[in-house]
Motif scaffolding. Structure first.
Motif, short mmCIF file in Angstrom:
data_model
loop_
_atom_site.label_atom_id
_atom_site.label_comp_id
_atom_site.label_asym_id
_atom_site.label_seq_id
_atom_site.Cartn_x
_atom_site.Cartn_y
_atom_site.Cartn_z
N GLY A 32 0.80 -1.22 0.00
CA GLY A 32 0.00 0.00 0.00
C GLY A 32 0.83 1.27 0.00
O GLY A 32 0.53 2.22 -0.72
N ASP A 33 1.90 1.29 0.79
CA ASP A 33 2.64 2.54 0.98
C ASP A 33 4.03 2.50 0.36
O ASP A 33 4.95 3.15 0.86
N GLY A 34 4.22 1.71 -0.68
CA GLY A 34 5.53 1.65 -1.32
C GLY A 34 5.88 0.23 -1.68
O GLY A 34 5.01 -0.65 -1.71
N LEU A 35 7.15 0.01 -1.98
CA LEU A 35 7.59 -1.32 -2.41
C LEU A 35 8.32 -2.04 -1.29
O LEU A 35 9.00 -1.42 -0.46
N ILE A 36 8.19 -3.36 -1.30
CA ILE A 36 8.97 -4.22 -0.41
C ILE A 36 9.79 -5.14 -1.31
O ILE A 36 9.25 -5.72 -2.25
N LEU A 37 11.08 -5.28 -1.05
CA LEU A 37 11.90 -6.25 -1.75
C LEU A 37 12.16 -7.44 -0.85
O LEU A 37 12.44 -7.28 0.34
N VAL A 38 12.06 -8.63 -1.42
CA VAL A 38 12.50 -9.84 -0.73
C VAL A 38 13.75 -10.32 -1.46
O VAL A 38 13.68 -10.71 -2.63
N ASP A 39 14.89 -10.24 -0.77
CA ASP A 39 16.22 -10.47 -1.33
C ASP A 39 16.56 -9.39 -2.37
O ASP A 39 15.67 -8.74 -2.94
N THR A 40 17.84 -9.18 -2.60
CA THR A 40 18.23 -8.13 -3.56
C THR A 40 19.27 -8.59 -4.57
O THR A 40 19.65 -7.82 -5.45
N GLY A 41 19.74 -9.82 -4.47
CA GLY A 41 20.72 -10.31 -5.45
C GLY A 41 21.96 -9.45 -5.51
O GLY A 41 22.46 -8.98 -4.49
N LEU A 42 22.47 -9.24 -6.71
CA LEU A 42 23.66 -8.41 -6.91
C LEU A 42 23.24 -7.01 -7.31
O LEU A 42 22.28 -6.83 -8.06
N GLY A 43 23.95 -6.00 -6.80
CA GLY A 43 23.57 -4.62 -7.04
C GLY A 43 24.50 -3.92 -8.02
O GLY A 43 25.44 -4.53 -8.56
N THR A 44 24.23 -2.63 -8.25
CA THR A 44 25.02 -1.90 -9.25
C THR A 44 26.49 -1.82 -8.87
O THR A 44 27.37 -1.92 -9.72
N ALA A 45 26.79 -1.66 -7.58
CA ALA A 45 28.20 -1.58 -7.17
C ALA A 45 28.91 -2.92 -7.37
O ALA A 45 30.11 -2.96 -7.65
N ASP A 46 28.18 -4.03 -7.24
CA ASP A 46 28.77 -5.36 -7.50
C ASP A 46 29.13 -5.50 -8.97
O ASP A 46 30.16 -6.07 -9.33
N VAL A 47 28.23 -4.98 -9.83
CA VAL A 47 28.46 -5.05 -11.27
C VAL A 47 29.68 -4.21 -11.66
O VAL A 47 30.49 -4.59 -12.49
N GLU A 48 29.82 -3.05 -10.97
CA GLU A 48 30.89 -2.12 -11.33
C GLU A 48 32.25 -2.52 -10.76
O GLU A 48 33.28 -2.27 -11.37
N ASP A 49 32.25 -3.12 -9.59
CA ASP A 49 33.52 -3.44 -8.93
C ASP A 49 33.42 -4.82 -8.25
O ASP A 49 33.47 -4.93 -7.02
N PRO A 50 33.27 -5.87 -9.06
CA PRO A 50 33.00 -7.20 -8.49
C PRO A 50 34.14 -7.72 -7.60
O PRO A 50 33.87 -8.40 -6.62
N ARG A 51 35.37 -7.40 -7.91
CA ARG A 51 36.47 -7.96 -7.13
C ARG A 51 36.44 -7.45 -5.69
O ARG A 51 36.57 -8.21 -4.75
N ARG A 52 36.21 -6.15 -5.53
CA ARG A 52 36.19 -5.58 -4.18
C ARG A 52 34.93 -5.99 -3.43
O ARG A 52 34.97 -6.34 -2.26
N ARG A 53 33.81 -5.95 -4.13
CA ARG A 53 32.53 -6.21 -3.45
C ARG A 53 32.29 -7.69 -3.20
O ARG A 53 31.76 -8.07 -2.16
#
Ligand SMILES: [Zn+2]
Length: 270
Positions: free
Chosen positions: A41-62
């Motif tokens: 009703g008041d926005g979105l809920i995520l269940v799990d988030t997988g890999l994010g944009t920072a993981d895509v950009e810098d996978p070795r560090r993240r």
């Protein structure tokens, strides 16, 4: 509530035969990061988030080199939870709550894309990810992914019940944290009620759809080995798989159970 099933990070480890149970021995397997985007009703809920944009950009560090070599993630920005949210016509600020099944690196990479969301987590899992007490926990929990300071909302078991499981009700009547520990110390399944009944996102409580088949439970050699290898409490993990099979047997029409990484289960919701 309307629920979208999305893949937030396809992984392609060797081998299809060992992991998916079919295909060639040297053919890449397919594993997904099955996440939910829930229109509440008041926005979105995520269940799990997988890999994010920072993981895509810098996978070795993240993510670290070992994870990258072992799972061979595709690392596509269009697969991040943020990209899925925007594709559905929402903004990142619309995500108010996130409920990770646990805090392994392939489940929390997207948290930093939604720094203002409240992150609901079973208290023993947050403690495990903070303390990183064992060698295995030092590799599975990645401080770089949590360095932005998520707005943690820790939950303890309250002794309530959901379909015969102990639960913590975290977000009103339609979302519940259902502890099924073993893979990690505070691993949970997340129950979400959509227009058809209950969904149960079982996270990494199991990996192959056949494992919750109440008639002839089966795994694949690669996934059976991997799950034993990474379990923090393998006895508890196996006991919880029995409970999930019983849930499917007794409530299979009212509760649709699925895990985080099985592409066959994700396809069933397409
Ligand atoms: Zn996982």
């Amino acid at each position: 509530m309307k629920v979208h099933h999305v893949d937030c990070g396809t992984m392609c480890p060797v081998s299809a035969r060992l992991v998916n149970g079919r295909g060639g021995w040297f053919e890449p397997a397919t594993m997904v990061c099955h996440c939910l985007i829930v229109e509440a009703g008041d926005g979105l809920i995520l269940v799990d988030t997988g890999l994010g944009t920072a993981d895509v950009e810098d996978p070795r560090r993240r993510l670290g080199g070992a994870f990258k070599v072992a799972t061979r993630p595709k690392l596509l920005r269009e697969q991040t939870a943020l990209a899925h949210v925007e594709r559905l016509g929402f903004r990142r600020q619309d995500v108010r709550h996130i409920v990770p099944t646990h805090l392994d690196l392939d489940h929390v990479g997207g948290l930093s894309d939604f720094p203002d969301a409240s992150v609901h987590v079973f208290e023993p899992e947050l403690r495990a990810a903070t303390e990183r007490a064992t060698l295995q926990e030092r590799s599975r929990y990645r401080p770089a992914q949590l360095a932005h300071g998520p707005k943690w909302v820790p939950h303890a078991i309250e002794g309530d019940s959901w379909m015969g499981f102990d639960r913590v009700q975290v977000l009103g009547d339609d979302v519940a944290l259902v502890p099924v520990v073993g893979h990690t110390r505070g691993h949970c399944a997340v129950a979400v009620r959509d227009g058809h009944g209950w969904l149960l996102h079982a996270g990494d409580a199991y990996f192959f759809h056949g494992e919750v088949d109440p008639v002839s439970p089966r795994s694949t050699p690669g996934l059976a080995f991997f799950q034993r290898l990474v379990a923090m409490d393998d006895v508890a993990r196996r006991a919880n798989q029995v409970r999930l099979r019983e849930l499917v047997r007794d409530h299979g029409t009212d509760v649709r159970v699925f895990s985080a990484h099985d592409p066959v289960e994700l396809q069933a919701f397409a």
